[in-house]
Motif scaffolding. Sequence first.
Motif, short mmCIF file in Angstrom:
data_model
loop_
_atom_site.label_atom_id
_atom_site.label_comp_id
_atom_site.label_asym_id
_atom_site.label_seq_id
_atom_site.Cartn_x
_atom_site.Cartn_y
_atom_site.Cartn_z
N PHE A 82 -29.83 12.55 54.22
CA PHE A 82 -31.16 13.14 54.32
C PHE A 82 -31.72 12.79 55.68
O PHE A 82 -31.52 11.67 56.18
CB PHE A 82 -32.09 12.63 53.23
CG PHE A 82 -33.39 13.39 53.14
CD1 PHE A 82 -33.47 14.54 52.40
CD2 PHE A 82 -34.51 12.97 53.83
CE1 PHE A 82 -34.65 15.28 52.33
CE2 PHE A 82 -35.69 13.68 53.78
CZ PHE A 82 -35.77 14.83 53.01
N ALA A 83 -32.40 13.76 56.30
CA ALA A 83 -33.00 13.53 57.61
C ALA A 83 -34.40 14.12 57.64
O ALA A 83 -34.63 15.19 57.08
CB ALA A 83 -32.14 14.15 58.72
N ASP A 232 -15.36 23.03 57.72
CA ASP A 232 -15.53 22.52 56.35
C ASP A 232 -15.26 23.69 55.41
O ASP A 232 -16.08 24.61 55.30
CB ASP A 232 -16.95 21.99 56.17
CG ASP A 232 -17.21 21.48 54.76
OD1 ASP A 232 -16.35 21.70 53.87
OD2 ASP A 232 -18.27 20.87 54.53
N PRO A 233 -14.12 23.69 54.70
CA PRO A 233 -13.76 24.87 53.89
C PRO A 233 -14.66 25.06 52.67
O PRO A 233 -14.62 26.12 52.05
CB PRO A 233 -12.32 24.56 53.46
CG PRO A 233 -12.21 23.07 53.52
CD PRO A 233 -13.10 22.64 54.65
N SER A 234 -15.47 24.06 52.34
CA SER A 234 -16.30 24.15 51.14
C SER A 234 -17.69 24.72 51.42
O SER A 234 -18.54 24.75 50.53
CB SER A 234 -16.44 22.76 50.50
OG SER A 234 -17.15 21.88 51.36
N LEU A 235 -17.95 25.15 52.67
CA LEU A 235 -19.29 25.63 53.00
C LEU A 235 -19.67 26.85 52.15
O LEU A 235 -18.88 27.77 51.98
CB LEU A 235 -19.36 26.04 54.47
CG LEU A 235 -19.52 24.95 55.53
CD1 LEU A 235 -19.76 25.60 56.88
CD2 LEU A 235 -20.63 24.00 55.19
N ARG A 273 -24.92 19.68 56.29
CA ARG A 273 -25.81 18.56 56.56
C ARG A 273 -26.95 18.55 55.54
O ARG A 273 -27.83 19.40 55.57
CB ARG A 273 -26.38 18.67 57.98
CG ARG A 273 -25.34 18.73 59.07
CD ARG A 273 -24.47 17.50 59.09
NE ARG A 273 -23.52 17.53 60.20
CZ ARG A 273 -22.48 16.70 60.31
NH1 ARG A 273 -22.25 15.81 59.37
NH2 ARG A 273 -21.67 16.78 61.34
N HIS A 274 -26.90 17.60 54.64
CA HIS A 274 -27.95 17.49 53.63
C HIS A 274 -29.29 17.11 54.26
O HIS A 274 -29.35 16.32 55.20
CB HIS A 274 -27.58 16.41 52.59
CG HIS A 274 -26.38 16.75 51.77
ND1 HIS A 274 -26.43 17.49 50.63
CD2 HIS A 274 -25.06 16.45 51.97
CE1 HIS A 274 -25.22 17.63 50.13
NE2 HIS A 274 -24.37 17.00 50.92
N GLY A 275 -30.35 17.69 53.74
CA GLY A 275 -31.69 17.22 54.08
C GLY A 275 -32.31 17.78 55.33
O GLY A 275 -33.46 17.47 55.61
N VAL A 289 -31.92 23.96 56.11
CA VAL A 289 -30.94 24.63 56.99
C VAL A 289 -29.69 23.75 57.09
O VAL A 289 -29.39 23.17 58.13
CB VAL A 289 -31.52 24.92 58.39
CG1 VAL A 289 -32.48 26.08 58.34
CG2 VAL A 289 -32.24 23.70 58.96
N PRO A 290 -28.95 23.65 55.99
CA PRO A 290 -27.86 22.66 55.95
C PRO A 290 -26.56 23.09 56.60
O PRO A 290 -25.68 22.26 56.80
CB PRO A 290 -27.66 22.46 54.44
CG PRO A 290 -28.00 23.80 53.85
CD PRO A 290 -29.12 24.35 54.71
#
Length: 363
Positions: A82-83, A232-235, A273-275, A289-290
């Motif tokens: 988280f940011a 990242d293949p899981s996006l 990118r979480h948060g 906007v992860p």
Amino acid sequence: MATVPAVPLVPPPSADDLLASLPIPIVLIDANGAPSRMNTAAEDMFNLSEPALVDRGWGAIFPEDSAVRAVLFEAVVTGGEFAAYDLEIAFIGGRRITADLLVSPVPDSPGWSTLVFQRRAAATMVNRQREQVGAAKTAVGVAAMLAHEIKNPLSGIRGAAQLLAQDGDPELTDLICTEVDRISTLIDSMEEFTDTRPLKRQPENIHLILGHVRRLAEHGFARDVEFEEEYDPSLPDVDGDRDALIQIFVNLVKNASEATGNKGKIRLRSAYRHGLKVAVKGSKRRMSVPIEVCVIDDGPGAPADVAEHLFDPFVSTKPGGTGLGLALVAKLVGDHGGLIEYDRQNHPSRTIFRVLLPTAGSQ
């Protein structure tokens, strides 16, 4: 030949010593968001010792409505990274600072996280978003004015030059026509800023977009550039307009290729990118906007006096450049509700253009 004197080997520093030596305030927090350990920089910032903070908790330094406590609560709820950027942090007693807060899980230690305070004196991510929106609005106004005031007379000038060619100096009239065509092309590129219609956004696979951009580059302006992909293949899908996304990343890849002399290496990287959140235009709401996409090159980067204005219209470091490419990129990213950053300070040997975008269904 002189020899380097031998230096006696000493044991490497412990993890505690490394933590204590870092100049950035860092706090180790448990699964409930409570402080457990902190380094010397954090003690200095809080004006409180580690044992006292652990014993008394966050209530010893932050009021109930503190932004820090709100961030910690959200980080505990989400359970991931988280940011929060450009937070005004109030301490008990009235002292205030502005800082970024970054919360990251500790690998292989479920429930434990680090809380990092990054003080900022320069423009923050939120400020950059506002600046980009303002620059895009300026470009729209200037483009509309120039298109109206300049483009129409150009056709008359070109026609007159062609008439002169019948009786005058062909070389001179060719020069006039060439320059008129160049100005007309510039105006055409500026007119892209005047299109304020909403984008046709739908779920898009960002890796398919990047693959298409790479193929365009490899068969055109970047045929001698080496590409490297770290995806990242899981996006999840982004919420985007396909044509606009292609235009964004073609511009960024072309910029990177030119920065390397069209013969270096370009890295295309994606991550979740979480948060990360930015303000929604016309609203007090903040949107996540992860999806992060980075275009990285090993060129020299922009001069320091230009770096802060790269996304302003008519700012260019290239001979003969119009300074419209990155300004248009910033406009299109902003139209997606996203943000673009230029990062060279933390990576002196490479240049990073970082694009942050919302996921499909996040509106």
